[in-house]
Design an enzyme around this catalytic site. Structure first.
Site, PDB file in Angstrom:
ATOM      1  N   GLU A  67       4.116  -4.880   0.429  1.00 41.43           N
ATOM      2  CA  GLU A  67       4.241  -5.868   1.498  1.00 41.43           C
ATOM      3  C   GLU A  67       3.427  -5.533   2.751  1.00 41.43           C
ATOM      4  O   GLU A  67       3.951  -5.549   3.876  1.00 41.43           O
ATOM      5  CB  GLU A  67       5.722  -6.086   1.840  1.00 41.43           C
ATOM      6  CG  GLU A  67       6.523  -6.536   0.636  1.00 41.43           C
ATOM      7  CD  GLU A  67       7.965  -6.901   0.951  1.00 41.43           C
ATOM      8  OE1 GLU A  67       8.525  -7.735   0.222  1.00 41.43           O
ATOM      9  OE2 GLU A  67       8.527  -6.359   1.930  1.00 41.43           O
ATOM     10  N   GLU A  79       8.345 -10.113  -6.595  1.00 41.68           N
ATOM     11  CA  GLU A  79       9.680  -9.802  -6.086  1.00 41.68           C
ATOM     12  C   GLU A  79      10.372 -11.124  -5.782  1.00 41.68           C
ATOM     13  O   GLU A  79       9.776 -12.005  -5.167  1.00 41.68           O
ATOM     14  CB  GLU A  79       9.635  -8.996  -4.787  1.00 41.68           C
ATOM     15  CG  GLU A  79       9.303  -7.532  -4.912  1.00 41.68           C
ATOM     16  CD  GLU A  79       9.604  -6.783  -3.611  1.00 41.68           C
ATOM     17  OE1 GLU A  79      10.560  -7.175  -2.901  1.00 41.68           O
ATOM     18  OE2 GLU A  79       8.878  -5.826  -3.299  1.00 41.68           O
TER      19      GLU A  79
END
Length: 402
Positions: free
Chosen positions: A215, A323
């Site tokens: 991320e 995710e």
């Protein structure tokens, strides 16, 4: 050390952004980077057992490869028993890909550390990771290995900046000493030998992908240019070290559309997903999905999935929802069914829910720290297993780009 506060830390910014409706003024975007003919070449000559890419499809042994998978963050430091329990559960559910961390920087986790200080790589710190790669290979699983973290769990970018005396997170992307240290770590990681298989990591067919980070964001540059140039440099660097494995950014899929009233599309995190997936050494687009933490609903999520699959394929790359999570157990099964059906119906190449866990050494379940836990016996696992069967049945067939 258990990663108790991981989800809270990693999404605190997003909750704030959603609550106040953050937007940005118009920001001029930089021109696209020039593609390298060498790096742009696709994996036409596959090596047996390695996942490759041909246009918008993943390939495995010259056949298309679609998958359902998961994530787990403790496979590189917990016991062999706990590793085995997660991996065998994944295989039993029909999952084909697991994403895990390939770093423990600074402080140890359960006695294991991969880089206690810059340039120091104690071999004993890699034992659990080696075992996971060996075991995954035995079970026919593929691994996505993330090499650093935007968040402070297991060290990550903040550890690098602290090592070099910086107080600014985003110096990770621009400071030459920090970039050199990260490159040195990557080089060591991909070129070291697995004690259980005898192969260098760059020769491990159980590994599918090297990911630049978990991320990554660069909020100090909402244009997206800083993160774009960093991802271009690092992905090219990895490809020179290892031409067999895929490379992905590992980002959340945020768009850069200044002025868009939807903060996830407005560019406030310094992520420009369309330009990232167009980079020549990036093999596929990743995107994440956490409506509970983002101030969104399940219907919004469906369009998020559709847009990313469409945009990645338009750019000639596969797309993976790598995710996703929904906390409400009363509605989770139906929502996961809706989301995974969308991936399947829209031609998405893969998806990986957060997070498959299993038993601890004492026989109790690993704690549900973030509210997203799935175990093999959950009703949610049955939904995801049925989806995995769909994706597995789709593999091996000729795709639209074959």
């Amino acid at each position: 050390m258990k990663d108790h506060n991981y989800q809270a830390a990693r999404r605190s910014f997003l909750r704030t952004a959603a609550a106040v409706g953050i937007g940005t003024a118009g920001v001029a975007l930089g021109s696209p980077l020039t593609a390298s003919p060498v790096l742009a070449a696709e994996h036409e000559e596959e090596t047996h057992g390695f996942v490759g890419r041909k246009k918008t499809n993943f390939t495995l042994d010259h056949k298309t490869f679609f998958f359902a998978g998961t994530n787990n963050y403790y496979l590189h430091y917990d016991s062999h028993f706990m590793i085995d329990d997660v991996l065998t559960s994944a295989a039993a559910l029909g999952l084909k890909v697991i994403r895990l961390w390939g770093f423990i920087d600074g402080k140890d986790a359960n006695g294991f550390v991969m880089q206690p200080t810059p340039g120091v790589y104690p071999e004993e710190g890699y034992e659990r990771f080696d075992y996971t790669v060996w075991k995954a290979g035995k079970l026919g699983l593929k691994l996505v290995v993330t090499l650093t973290n935007n968040w402070d769990a297991f060290g990550g970018m903040d550890q690098y900046t602290a090592w070099f005396g910086s107080t600014k997170h985003d110096d990770f992307y621009t400071n030459q000493h920090i970039k050199a240290a990260y490159k040195n770590y990557i080089q060591h990681f991909v070129q070291r030998k697995n004690r259980y298989t005898g192969r260098l990591m760059k020769h491990e067919p159980a590994i599918m992908t090297w990911e630049l980070g978990n991320e990554p964001r660069c909020e100090s540059d909402p244009s997206g240019n800083t993160l774009l140039h960093w991802a271009d440099e690092l992905s090219r660097f990895i490809k020179k070290l290892d031409s067999r494995h895929l490379v992905a950014v590992g980002d959340e899929g945020f768009y850069n559309e200044p002025g868009n009233p939807d903060w996830a599309r407005a560019g406030i995190s310094g992520v420009d997903w369309k330009r990232l997936i167009a980079l020549p050494a990036i093999d596929y687009g990743t995107f994440h999905l956490y409506p509970n933490d983002w101030g969104k609903d399940a219907t919004w999520a469906v369009q998020w999935i559709k847009d990313h699959i469409h945009d990645a394929h338009a750019a000639g790359k596969p797309a993976v929802l790598e995710e996703f999570g929904w906390r409400d157990l009363a509605t989770r099964d139906a929502i996961y069914r809706s989301w995974t059906d969308t991936v399947y119906q829209e031609g998405g190449n893969g998806d990986q829910f957060w997070i498959l866990t299993g038993l601890q050494d004492d026989g109790t379940l690993y704690p549900n720290y973030d509210g997203y836990r799935v175990t093999r016996s959950d009703s949610t696992a049955s939904v995801l297993s049925a989806h995995a069967a769909q994706m597995n049945a789709k593999s091996g067939k000729h795709g639209k780009d074959e």
